[in-house]
Design a protein around this motif. Structure first.
Motif, PDB file in Angstrom:
ATOM      1  N   PRO A 170       1.393   5.241   5.060  1.00 14.66           N
ATOM      2  CA  PRO A 170       2.212   3.670   4.868  1.00 14.66           C
ATOM      3  C   PRO A 170       2.467   4.289   6.337  1.00 14.66           C
ATOM      4  O   PRO A 170       2.597   5.242   6.609  1.00 14.66           O
ATOM      5  CB  PRO A 170       2.717   4.718   3.829  1.00 14.66           C
ATOM      6  N   LYS A 171       3.030   2.934   6.952  1.00 16.76           N
ATOM      7  CA  LYS A 171       4.099   2.769   7.839  1.00 16.76           C
ATOM      8  C   LYS A 171       5.449   2.860   8.146  1.00 16.76           C
ATOM      9  O   LYS A 171       4.948   1.427   7.183  1.00 16.76           O
ATOM     10  CB  LYS A 171       3.158   3.279   9.036  1.00 16.76           C
ATOM     11  N   GLU A 172       6.506   3.489   8.303  1.00 14.90           N
ATOM     12  CA  GLU A 172       7.115   2.229   8.965  1.00 14.90           C
ATOM     13  C   GLU A 172       7.021   1.697   9.941  1.00 14.90           C
ATOM     14  O   GLU A 172       7.400   1.986  10.287  1.00 14.90           O
ATOM     15  CB  GLU A 172       8.414   3.205   9.002  1.00 14.90           C
ATOM     16  N   ILE A 173       7.540   0.239   9.935  1.00  9.79           N
ATOM     17  CA  ILE A 173       7.645  -0.844  11.158  1.00  9.79           C
ATOM     18  C   ILE A 173       8.841  -0.766  11.351  1.00  9.79           C
ATOM     19  O   ILE A 173       8.658  -2.441  12.078  1.00  9.79           O
ATOM     20  CB  ILE A 173       6.485  -2.173  10.717  1.00  9.79           C
ATOM     21  N   GLY A 174      10.406  -1.189  10.896  1.00 11.86           N
ATOM     22  CA  GLY A 174      12.290  -0.922  10.848  1.00 11.86           C
ATOM     23  C   GLY A 174      12.305  -1.242  10.063  1.00 11.86           C
ATOM     24  O   GLY A 174      12.640  -0.306   9.554  1.00 11.86           O
TER      25      GLY A 174
END
Length: 500
Positions: free
Chosen positions: A429-433
């Protein structure tokens, strides 16, 4: 019940007839000054931090590492469209529900209805004073549901705090008629065992089923006795909500002994909450599924028979999860995101010392078919920005962003702000904003920040505990298609099939 309307003050007294529970509610309109918070519904008291931690917070602000007190910061793909401060209801802001052009925002002192037809300029339609924290809120048709998890003197909106050790004390569900958004009308109340911390709707054509989650029984509480290993199921006839009643109390954690089943917690599992009920449930009616976040346990269960849910699988994480708080299915119903409310939401747990696995989300794949399905752990996700020692921060309420072929979510993290993240790859998973404010204070922890952040009809709505309603826009090609998805109603814990 006190109704506080803007912008004009109108005075009138309306009575509703006695209902099944013997409730007689009075609707009053008074000036905003009449909204007096009840001490029994106050949030956690400010918690002082060490002088060195306070100095570190001030130093981080001075060095530009974190925003200043209540200063807004966000990623380049997030636009802050509006903020509507708290008004007549001084309590802590809580959850949000949506219907058409309206947003319904809970508050420990009642609820507020916004007209969001122009997301850049939300307008207050009405404010209802009805203390009974945490006032978890949802809507279905002309009905609004409000949870009371604060021991009260009675079921009215004029009640006062009263010890749970007294048999006459009341906690449970309140039901309002919102056919006139400017004048909500209190129509019914249903007492439930251990109150209603949260609730989840399972809407049907003629009736609305309400799954009531509550926990922490005590032998000293006449209406909240151990074991408390289930949920209350309320059936509400749409045409006669005054006849709402508890129809069952299915046991989700069967077991022998005074404490029943579920996670035993410490000392068997140090640092883990003992399971004595559920904190929150999310249902996916299109798949007849539900996910339970139940203190020390995570559940997957079938709701083909809404009055008799059936457990499919049960999981624990006794290494990194302290308190299973909430759950979100992905659109394909082959994943669940569970959140861990480490420290009860009042601690500064988004720091280097706590690490990336505690106070985080746990992502589980659902494998298999039918009643043989299993929850398989894949990874953790936590916001990558360390917060100050004076910022309460932990994984909290969020919703899917409806993009076909992708698993995207927006989520509240208290003073950690609002995170937009991608869990299409369960293992990475990754943060995009993101959107956040600086510490509410620099010398103590004050309960503040985003309680709930939900995507609805092209915008993100965040109910900040202290600062009011924020409206955000995500300017990112990865979520652009979501702007075309329109819903007539959204209670996030009753997940829709966005593409049906």
């Amino acid at each position: 019940m006190t109704l506080l309307n803007n912008p004009r003050t109108r005075r009138r007294r309306l009575g509703v007839g006695a209902v099944a529970a013997g409730l007689l509610a009075t609707l009053l309109t008074v000036a905003p000054a009449g909204a007096t918070p009840d001490p029994g519904d106050a949030g956690a008291a400010p918690k002082s931090v060490s002088k060195s931690d306070a100095a570190k917070a001030r130093e981080a602000i001075a060095n530009g590492e974190i925003p200043g007190p209540d200063e807004v910061a966000h990623s380049a793909n997030i636009e802050h469209l509006a903020n509507v401060p708290k008004d007549a209801l001084p309590g802590l802001n809580s959850d949000i529900a949506f219907q058409g052009r309206y947003a319904f925002a809970g508050n420990f002192d009642g609820f507020r209805i916004f007209d969001i037809s122009d997301p850049e300029a939300p307008k207050t339609v009405s404010q209802v004073l009805c203390p009974g924290g945490q006032n978890d809120i949802s809507v279905s048709g002309n009905l609004l549901f409000l949870s009371t998890d604060s021991s009260r003197s009675d079921n009215s909106c004029n009640s006062t705090s009263q010890p749970a050790t007294e048999k006459s004390s009341w906690e449970g569900m309140k039901i309002f008629d919102i056919s006139d958004k400017a004048n909500p009308r209190y129509v019914s109340a249903v007492e439930t065992a251990c109150g209603s911390h949260t609730h989840t709707l399972v809407p049907k054509k003629r009736d609305v089923y309400v799954y009531v989650s509550s926990y922490s029984p005590s032998a000293a509480f006449p209406d909240c006795q151990p074991p408390h290993d289930g949920i209350s199921v309320i059936k509400v006839p749409r045409r006669a909500p005054e006849k709402a009643a508890v129809v069952d109390f299915p046991v989700l954690f069967p077991g022998e002994g005074p404490d029943g089943g579920g996670n035993p917690g410490g000392p068997t599992n140090p640092g883990v909450s003992k399971t004595t009920g559920c904190h929150d449930l999310t249902v996916l009616p299109s798949e007849d599924l539900a996910a339970g976040a139940c203190m020390g346990d995570g559940l997957l269960f079938s709701i083909k028979d809404p009055e008799r849910p059936k457990i499919i699988d049960q999981v624990q994480d006794n290494e990194n999860f302290a308190f299973w708080h909430s759950a979100t299915f992905n659109q394909k119903a082959n994943k669940i995101v569970f959140t861990d409310e480490l420290g009860g939401g009042s601690g500064a747990t988004c720091d280097e010392a706590t690490g990336p696995k505690r106070g985080a989300n746990g992502i589980y794949d659902i494998r298999g078919k039918g009643d043989k399905r299993k929850l398989v752990f894949r990874s953790y996700f936590k916001i990558p920005r360390h917060q100050a020692a004076t910022e309460n921060c932990v994984a909290h309420n969020g919703s899917l962003i409806p993009v076909k072929g992708k698993d995207l979510m927006v989520q509240a993290w208290y003073q950690g702000g609002v995170s937009v993240w991608d869990f299409t790859d369960s293992a990475r998973p990754k943060e995009i904003g993101y959107f956040e404010r600086g510490p509410h204070t620099t010398d103590k922890i004050v309960t503040a920040g985003s309680w709930s952040a939900y995507y609805y009809n092209g915008r993100v709505y965040s109910n900040d505990i202290a600062m009011g309603l924020d409206v955000l826009k995500i300017n990112d090609k990865r979520v652009r298609s979501a702007e075309r998805v329109r819903l007539g109603e959204l209670n996030v814990q009753t997940q829709p099939d966005y593409f049906d």
